[in-house]
Design a protein around this motif. Structure first.
Motif, short mmCIF file in Angstrom:
data_model
loop_
_atom_site.label_atom_id
_atom_site.label_comp_id
_atom_site.label_asym_id
_atom_site.label_seq_id
_atom_site.Cartn_x
_atom_site.Cartn_y
_atom_site.Cartn_z
N UNK A 150 0.96 -0.96 -0.01
CA UNK A 150 0.05 0.04 -0.07
C UNK A 150 1.03 1.37 0.10
N UNK A 151 2.02 1.09 0.25
CA UNK A 151 2.81 2.19 0.15
C UNK A 151 3.25 2.66 -1.24
N UNK A 152 3.25 4.11 -1.30
CA UNK A 152 3.68 4.58 -2.71
C UNK A 152 5.16 4.16 -3.08
N UNK A 153 5.30 3.85 -4.46
CA UNK A 153 6.45 3.20 -4.77
C UNK A 153 7.61 4.42 -4.64
N UNK A 154 7.06 5.49 -4.92
CA UNK A 154 8.21 6.82 -4.81
C UNK A 154 8.85 7.11 -3.42
N UNK A 155 8.02 6.42 -2.32
CA UNK A 155 8.47 6.57 -0.95
C UNK A 155 9.59 5.53 -0.31
N UNK A 156 9.55 4.26 -1.40
CA UNK A 156 10.52 3.49 -1.05
C UNK A 156 11.80 3.65 -1.75
N UNK A 157 12.60 4.23 -1.02
CA UNK A 157 14.02 4.53 -1.80
C UNK A 157 14.89 3.20 -1.26
N UNK A 158 16.22 3.26 -1.84
CA UNK A 158 16.81 2.30 -1.52
C UNK A 158 16.96 2.08 -0.07
N UNK A 159 16.72 0.74 0.45
CA UNK A 159 16.52 0.66 1.74
C UNK A 159 17.90 0.63 2.45
N UNK A 160 17.88 1.00 4.04
CA UNK A 160 19.17 1.28 4.58
C UNK A 160 19.69 -0.03 5.11
N UNK A 161 19.11 -1.23 4.90
CA UNK A 161 19.86 -2.53 4.99
C UNK A 161 19.17 -3.56 4.19
N UNK A 162 19.79 -4.89 4.64
CA UNK A 162 19.11 -6.10 3.87
C UNK A 162 17.59 -6.19 4.00
N UNK A 163 16.81 -6.67 3.20
CA UNK A 163 15.51 -6.83 3.26
C UNK A 163 15.09 -8.25 2.69
N UNK A 164 14.17 -8.84 3.35
CA UNK A 164 13.79 -10.17 2.88
C UNK A 164 12.26 -10.35 2.94
N UNK A 165 11.65 -10.66 1.78
CA UNK A 165 10.04 -10.59 1.52
C UNK A 165 9.85 -11.92 1.38
N UNK A 166 8.58 -12.40 2.09
CA UNK A 166 8.45 -13.94 2.25
C UNK A 166 6.82 -13.97 1.50
N UNK A 167 6.45 -13.53 0.49
CA UNK A 167 5.03 -13.49 -0.02
C UNK A 167 4.57 -15.10 -0.52
N UNK A 168 3.31 -15.24 -0.52
CA UNK A 168 2.62 -16.54 -1.11
C UNK A 168 2.34 -15.61 -2.39
N UNK A 169 1.66 -16.51 -3.28
CA UNK A 169 1.19 -16.05 -4.79
C UNK A 169 0.32 -14.81 -4.85
N UNK A 170 -0.69 -14.94 -3.88
CA UNK A 170 -1.86 -13.94 -3.66
C UNK A 170 -1.13 -12.61 -3.09
#
Length: 294
Positions: A150-170
């Motif tokens: 739900x966050x606007x893409x332009x607010x998601x600058x390069x993160x300050x550290x490592x990021x891990x995302x764990x989604x299922x298909x939905x």
């Protein structure tokens, strides 16, 4: 270790290093995981993630939940350090909890955010602040992923550290609305999304796909017994714990998914797929670790 699900040599070396600890070690050698989640109707999700982080080898695990469920979560395992924080009328975190949460994460090596957390504008602010400013590993699952979508893409600058995302298909389709349906095209879109977010992404499912946009791996362990509520929370805790022990995010995700899958197989063999729960996967994790020495 099961011959049907061998670990690649590089991951086997990682696993053996984690398994065999020096005699003079102490808990702070193995990382500090902080889980943020829970709401009035979903106290079990952060508890499962926290207990899985303990079973995954983290030396110290803290769980931050709304105040009304703090005692429930603490009752699952006395080794968990539980923080009860202000909550809104719907039983999720109140906006006044955000600053306290951002202060607590400063002591963590890994933050796991999302299990059972619910959805509210205050949580969007929390996820945005963590994404942009937390300098160590952040793992987003469940409602953490919903907030990210739900966050606007332009607010998601390069993160300050490592990021891990764990989604299922939905959840993946919510994160990236244009994700196509065909498998090759879907996989390519997942890889591209991981690259654009500077993240490691675990696409959960049969033969879970782990990618950082440049590399990808397909997990071979697991099975139908994992198709039950709460197993994703266990996976988040396991991956978080492995990352907290100094393993790079891509390898932490690969090994965490494999170990979780082996635990699922062991539980299924003992209990059958219909008869097992996420708690059984949690209980099988020590035996999955032991399988590495077989």
């Amino acid at each position: 270790m099961s011959d049907s699900n061998p670990l690649p040599p590089d991951l086997l070396a990682v696993a053996k290093r984690l398994l065999h600890r020096p005699a003079d070690c102490h808990k702070y050698d193995f990382g500090r995981v902080l889980v943020i989640g829970g709401s009035r109707s979903m106290a079990g999700a952060p508890a499962l993630a926290g207990m899985a982080a303990l079973r995954g080898g983290s030396g110290l695990v803290e769980v931050c939940v709304p105040q009304s469920v703090a005692n429930i979560v603490a009752g699952f395992d006395p080794a968990l350090i539980v923080h009860g924080l202000p909550e809104a009328a719907d039983g999720s975190f109140d906006a006044t909890a955000v600053n306290a949460l951002l202060a607590l994460v400063q002591h963590a090596d890994v933050v796991v955010c999302g299990p059972g957390m619910g959805r509210s504008p205050a949580l969007l602010d929390l996820v945005l602040a963590l994404w942009r400013d937390f300098p160590r590993t952040l793992l987003l699952d469940a409602d953490g992923l919903n907030a990210l979508s739900e966050l606007p893409e332009d607010r998601l600058k390069i993160p300050a550290g490592p990021r891990i995302l764990t989604p299922h298909a939905g959840e993946m389709r919510r994160l990236h609305a244009g994700t196509p349906n065909g498998r090759p095209e879907f996989d390519a879109a997942v890889d591209a999304f991981a690259s654009s977010r500077h993240a490691v992404l675990v696409l959960k499912g049969h033969r879970s796909r782990i990618t950082d946009g440049k590399r990808h791996d397909l997990n071979t362990s697991g099975g139908p017994g994992l198709a039950t509520a709460g197993t994703g929370d266990v996976l988040s805790g396991v991956i978080g714990a492995i990352a907290a022990q100094g393993i790079a995010p891509y390898d932490a995700a690969r090994f965490g998914v494999w170990l979780h899958g082996v635990a699922g197989e062991l539980a299924c063999d003992a209990l059958t797929a219909p008869g097992m729960t996420a708690g059984d996967v949690l209980d099988a994790l020590p035996v999955a670790w032991k399988a590495l020495d077989a």
